[in-house]
Scaffold this active site. Structure first.
Site, mmCIF file in Angstrom:
data_model
loop_
_atom_site.group_PDB
_atom_site.id
_atom_site.type_symbol
_atom_site.label_atom_id
_atom_site.label_comp_id
_atom_site.label_asym_id
_atom_site.label_seq_id
_atom_site.Cartn_x
_atom_site.Cartn_y
_atom_site.Cartn_z
ATOM 1 N N ALA A 43 0.803 -1.234 0.000
ATOM 2 C CA ALA A 43 0.000 0.000 0.000
ATOM 3 C C ALA A 43 0.835 1.282 0.000
ATOM 4 O O ALA A 43 0.263 2.371 0.035
ATOM 5 C CB ALA A 43 -0.940 -0.006 1.216
ATOM 6 N N SER A 85 -3.420 -9.927 -12.831
ATOM 7 C CA SER A 85 -2.876 -9.221 -13.998
ATOM 8 C C SER A 85 -3.437 -9.871 -15.261
ATOM 9 O O SER A 85 -3.764 -11.070 -15.250
ATOM 10 C CB SER A 85 -1.354 -9.359 -14.021
ATOM 11 O OG SER A 85 -0.838 -9.000 -15.291
ATOM 12 N N TYR A 128 6.281 -14.708 -13.364
ATOM 13 C CA TYR A 128 5.293 -13.704 -12.930
ATOM 14 C C TYR A 128 3.909 -14.072 -13.462
ATOM 15 O O TYR A 128 2.938 -14.129 -12.717
ATOM 16 C CB TYR A 128 5.716 -12.318 -13.426
ATOM 17 C CG TYR A 128 4.680 -11.216 -13.195
ATOM 18 C CD1 TYR A 128 4.530 -10.644 -11.932
ATOM 19 C CD2 TYR A 128 3.866 -10.757 -14.228
ATOM 20 C CE1 TYR A 128 3.580 -9.647 -11.707
ATOM 21 C CE2 TYR A 128 2.919 -9.762 -14.023
ATOM 22 C CZ TYR A 128 2.783 -9.202 -12.756
ATOM 23 O OH TYR A 128 1.842 -8.212 -12.547
ATOM 24 N N ALA A 144 2.549 -17.057 -11.739
ATOM 25 C CA ALA A 144 2.112 -16.762 -10.361
ATOM 26 C C ALA A 144 0.753 -16.064 -10.380
ATOM 27 O O ALA A 144 -0.125 -16.349 -9.563
ATOM 28 C CB ALA A 144 3.151 -15.888 -9.659
HETATM 29 N N1 NAP Z 1 1.586 -1.613 -12.790
HETATM 30 C C1 NAP Z 1 1.136 -2.493 -13.666
HETATM 31 O O1 NAP Z 1 1.253 -2.313 -14.893
HETATM 32 C C2 NAP Z 1 0.399 -3.725 -13.189
HETATM 33 C C3 NAP Z 1 -0.292 -4.488 -14.159
HETATM 34 C C4 NAP Z 1 -0.968 -5.631 -13.756
HETATM 35 C C5 NAP Z 1 -0.951 -6.007 -12.431
HETATM 36 N N2 NAP Z 1 -0.272 -5.248 -11.513
HETATM 37 C C6 NAP Z 1 -0.290 -5.716 -10.122
HETATM 38 O O2 NAP Z 1 -0.785 -4.692 -9.304
HETATM 39 C C7 NAP Z 1 -0.206 -4.811 -7.994
HETATM 40 C C8 NAP Z 1 0.385 -3.479 -7.584
HETATM 41 O O3 NAP Z 1 1.356 -3.110 -8.554
HETATM 42 P P1 NAP Z 1 1.943 -1.625 -8.665
HETATM 43 O O4 NAP Z 1 2.180 -1.375 -10.093
HETATM 44 O O5 NAP Z 1 1.134 -0.688 -7.871
HETATM 45 O O6 NAP Z 1 3.378 -1.865 -7.974
HETATM 46 P P2 NAP Z 1 4.350 -0.853 -7.241
HETATM 47 O O7 NAP Z 1 4.089 0.553 -7.611
HETATM 48 O O8 NAP Z 1 5.722 -1.418 -7.445
HETATM 49 O O9 NAP Z 1 3.941 -1.049 -5.706
HETATM 50 C C9 NAP Z 1 4.144 -2.279 -5.081
HETATM 51 C C10 NAP Z 1 3.761 -2.139 -3.627
HETATM 52 O O10 NAP Z 1 4.015 -3.373 -2.965
HETATM 53 C C11 NAP Z 1 4.964 -3.171 -1.921
HETATM 54 N N3 NAP Z 1 5.819 -4.360 -1.844
HETATM 55 C C12 NAP Z 1 6.550 -4.902 -2.850
HETATM 56 N N4 NAP Z 1 7.191 -5.995 -2.401
HETATM 57 C C13 NAP Z 1 6.842 -6.137 -1.092
HETATM 58 C C14 NAP Z 1 7.168 -7.074 -0.084
HETATM 59 N N5 NAP Z 1 8.019 -8.092 -0.308
HETATM 60 N N6 NAP Z 1 6.630 -6.932 1.154
HETATM 61 C C15 NAP Z 1 5.780 -5.892 1.405
HETATM 62 N N7 NAP Z 1 5.431 -4.980 0.491
HETATM 63 C C16 NAP Z 1 5.964 -5.103 -0.741
HETATM 64 C C17 NAP Z 1 5.724 -1.914 -2.301
HETATM 65 O O11 NAP Z 1 6.257 -1.238 -1.176
HETATM 66 P P3 NAP Z 1 7.742 -1.504 -0.611
HETATM 67 O O12 NAP Z 1 8.652 -1.627 -1.790
HETATM 68 O O13 NAP Z 1 8.002 -0.322 0.259
HETATM 69 O O14 NAP Z 1 7.648 -2.780 0.188
HETATM 70 C C18 NAP Z 1 4.571 -1.088 -2.901
HETATM 71 O O15 NAP Z 1 3.803 -0.520 -1.885
HETATM 72 C C19 NAP Z 1 0.812 -5.950 -8.089
HETATM 73 O O16 NAP Z 1 0.232 -7.140 -7.638
HETATM 74 C C20 NAP Z 1 1.096 -6.034 -9.576
HETATM 75 O O17 NAP Z 1 1.534 -7.307 -9.963
HETATM 76 C C21 NAP Z 1 0.389 -4.119 -11.856
#
Ligand code: NAP
Length: 262
Positions: free
Chosen positions: A15, A139, A152, A155
């Protein structure tokens, strides 16, 4: 529209930024009391929540500690958003299957699948008591495996199946489980200077800026643009609201028309 979220309690994983932060902000604006979790607690997250837990969600201890804290702070959990995912860029190769290591596979499975398994297992007793709701953020790569990094996509496919299984088992007991499957979303994954977008640009021999401009064409996005985190958050918020009370076991795609099959 009253989303009937006032006073509900919610846990959002991953978050601190991106989609998870937007979901925490959206749920909070709709009247929910939100606890967020990530390894880093950002000032933006602190503004959106009643409490936060700094925790590594790629471990069972981390996911369980989050739920224990949420139960203590909130008195129970109505809503669980399993959003954490993606993966560390240093554990990621953009090559094919033969380039992928067990470490990469395990990392993607822990962050994208097991984080949700562990958090859900710990939160379910409270969700059952309160007839709550879960959204898993998967995703479109669950449906388009070769468009995502090795391990990925697999998963995320397992996470989508996990959501369906949960909805079948716990729907009759009053817990609604749904999946949201975004296409490309403008978060650090794509816009950050050391993440997938930057790595892909380098692999294609173009600048990061050129790649960001080319993304709608490269992914065949019918709307002509990528999604923003707030758009995904609006969908997630609707799905856990009282207005979506009969949406169960759905996998809702938000991708601007990237997936071409009906
Ligand atoms: N962006 C896209 O294009 C996209 C597309 C399809 C699906 N998604 C999915 O949407 C979700 C969110 O993606 P996003 O793009 O918002 O990613 P993001 O901007 O990289 O944010 C990821 C979040 O997860 C936290 N995080 C990562 N690894 C962690 C860990 N080991 N323990 C605790 N917290 C962790 C990060 O904070 P910290 O690093 O501070 O821990 C951050 O708050 C993911 O499941 C991703 O696979 C994203």
């Amino acid at each position: 529209m009253d989303l009937e979220l006032t006073g509900k309690t919610a846990v959002v994983t991953g978050a601190s930024r991106g989609i998870g932060l937007a979901v925490a902000e959206s749920l909070s604006a709709a009247g929910a009391r939100v606890i967020g979790a990530a390894r880093t607690i950002t000032p933006e997250l602190e503004k959106a929540t009643v409490a936060n837990v700094s925790v590594d969600l790629s471990s069972q201890e981390g996911a369980t500690a989050l739920v224990d804290t949420a139960l203590e702070e909130l008195g129970g959990i109505d809503i669980l958003i399993n959003n954490v995912g993606g993966g560390s860029p240093d554990r990621l190769t953009l090559g094919g299957f033969l380039d992928s290591t067990d470490d990469q596979w395990r990392h993607f499975l822990d962050v994208n699948l097991f984080s949700a398994v562990w958090a859900t297992r710990a939160a379910l007793p409270s969700l059952l008591e309160r007839r709550g709701a879960i959204v898993n953020v998967s995703s479109i790569n669950a449906h388009l495996p070769s468009a995502g990094p090795v391990g990925y996509s697999e998963a995320k496919a397992a996470l989508t199946a996990f959501g369906k299984r949960l909805s079948e088992e716990f729907g009759p007991q009053g817990v609604r489980v749904n999946t949201v499957s975004p296409g490309v979303v403008g978060t650090r994954i794509w816009r950050g200077s050391e993440w997938v977008g930057a790595k892909l640009a380098a692999a294609q021999g173009i600048s990061h800026e050129q790649l960001l401009e080319a993304l709608p064409d490269q992914f065949g996005i019918a709307s002509g643009r990528i999604s923003e985190p707030e758009e995904v958050a609006a969908l997630v918020t609707f799905l856990v609201s009282g207005k979506a009370a009969n949406i169960v076991g759905a996998d809702l795609v938000i991708d601007g028309g990237t997936i071409k099959t009906s």
